[in-house]
Design an enzyme around this catalytic site. Sequence first.
Site, PDB file in Angstrom:
ATOM      1  N   GLY A   1       0.837  -1.205   0.000  1.00 46.39           N
ATOM      2  CA  GLY A   1       0.000   0.000   0.000  1.00 46.39           C
ATOM      3  C   GLY A   1       0.861   1.240   0.000  1.00 46.39           C
TER       4      GLY A   1
ATOM      5  N   GLU B   1       5.641  -3.251   0.622  1.00 47.77           N
ATOM      6  CA  GLU B   1       5.557  -3.119  -0.844  1.00 47.77           C
ATOM      7  C   GLU B   1       4.827  -1.806  -1.114  1.00 47.77           C
ATOM      8  OE1 GLU B   1       6.623  -5.165  -3.320  1.00 47.77           O
ATOM      9  OE2 GLU B   1       7.563  -6.640  -2.003  1.00 47.77           O
TER      10      GLU B   1
ATOM     11  N   CYS C   1       0.687  -0.064  -9.155  1.00 41.98           N
ATOM     12  CA  CYS C   1       1.836   0.492  -8.423  1.00 41.98           C
ATOM     13  C   CYS C   1       3.030   0.676  -9.349  1.00 41.98           C
ATOM     14  CB  CYS C   1       2.206  -0.418  -7.265  1.00 41.98           C
ATOM     15  SG  CYS C   1       2.510  -2.112  -7.780  1.00 41.98           S
TER      16      CYS C   1
END
Length: 468
Positions: free
Chosen positions: A199, A221, A255
């Site tokens: 997140g 991450e 991401c």
Amino acid sequence: MTTDTASPATPPVDAAATVARLNAAFATGRTRPVAWRKAQLRALRRLLTEQEAAFATALHTDLGKSATEAYTGEIGLTINEIDHALRHLDRWLRPRRVPVPLALQPARARTVREPLGTVLIISPWNYPLQLALAPLVGAIAAGNCAVVKPSELAPATSALLAHWLPRVLDRQAVAVVEGAVPETTALLEQRFDHVFYTGNGTVGRIVMAAAARHLTPVTLELGGKSPVVVEPGTDLATAARRIAWGKYMNAGQSCTAPDYVLAIGGTATALERHLTAAIREMYGAEPAKSPDYGRIVTERHFDRLTALLSDGRLVTGGDHDRATRYLAPTVLADVDPDAPVMREEVFGPVLPILRVPDLDAAIAFITARDKPLALYAFTSSAATKRRLTAETSSGALSFGAPNAHLTVPGLPFGGVGESGLGRYHGVYSLDTFSHLKAVLDKPLAADPMRLAYPPFTPLKNRLLRRLL
Ligand code: NAD
């Protein structure tokens, strides 16, 4: 309809009782046999194939994700992760012999992977299936019990995981806890053996601080602004198609999505034209009508993104509709490096292009900022590839293809600096979710070690210095 305050579909869970139950299951040793691990992985695989349609529907409900993206970016990717683990697990778990120094011989040394215990996996909303299950594959393969906390901002997928995982997996060893901040906070008060968080960095810091109270190791991450460098002399039409593909999948909410383009020399103008064409080719003249184009997850994110639309000259896109949280694939040009769109991770379908004179300026731009999760470059120059490899730091570096590196099972996936801490996928997941125990086995029969015992003499000193 998702909201920022979505409440859990399942009743509140007693975090302490859940962790105590899993710890007790771990203590029985039930998760250690390789047969148990493989059976769980196979059951998870079966669930994904049998319930593919249900998961695809949930992903469409949460994010307007197309069935194709639901498969390629979530279900299929997780199945690949499972297959890779099943194929290599026996080898990964084999103890590794290590040479023993002369002074200690005869003896044998080896490393042995042991499971950590009960781990917590906290996942985000943008790939709500894959980012919950890919870490779980590693946790199970390494022989752990696990609590999975899916994102409350993808409530349909969260509910489906909460429904199915306890039905197909060993419910003594794997639990799903749905919920938002209060539920996650309650979980983080417990003592876990590892916390794996995906997140944003703000919550990453909260997770790390909570884990520090128990001296629990963490994997973070995270995200950040992943740049794309485009050099003259490269095939700009293909580069534009690849950038558009990587950027606008999942409506830019990946991401590893290209965050901004550093267009070297005169490439910017041609790139604007090619990106406009590529977007039209992929999503048609009206992307709002394309079944392949996603939606922004919440109104808060929609408002954040539409506020960025005036941060440069609009090349294409910009149309938006708050009621359906639609924001067209958008390209902005002549963007000021200090504009708001350049201050935070875009995490949506807005692509700023900045002009830079040369590679030196591009490298200086990148290294003056936080280390990104990924760096992409389109270049035909081997020297440029060498320079970017040696002179920049990022979680991953990919030439010619954004996002695709994370589908290579042998590559680690993770960030560096602000983009994260630790890595996973394949054998790297085993590393993350195992303790590598050092084992030394020295027979008692012969005892040349006597040389190392006091009282020390000049002769012993001389010999020891030679042997060590
Ligand atoms: P999110 O809002 O879903 O939050 C992630 C998780 O943290 C959720 O499970 C949520 O319940 C929990 N959470 C939120 N606030 C919390 C708090 N105060 N305390 C404890 N837990 C809390 O997702 P997000 O953070 O908006 O995700 C987007 C970010 O994640 C982007 O920065 C993106 O780049 C990054 N990301 C990274 C990866 C990766 O693999 N490196 C993958 C996807 C997303």
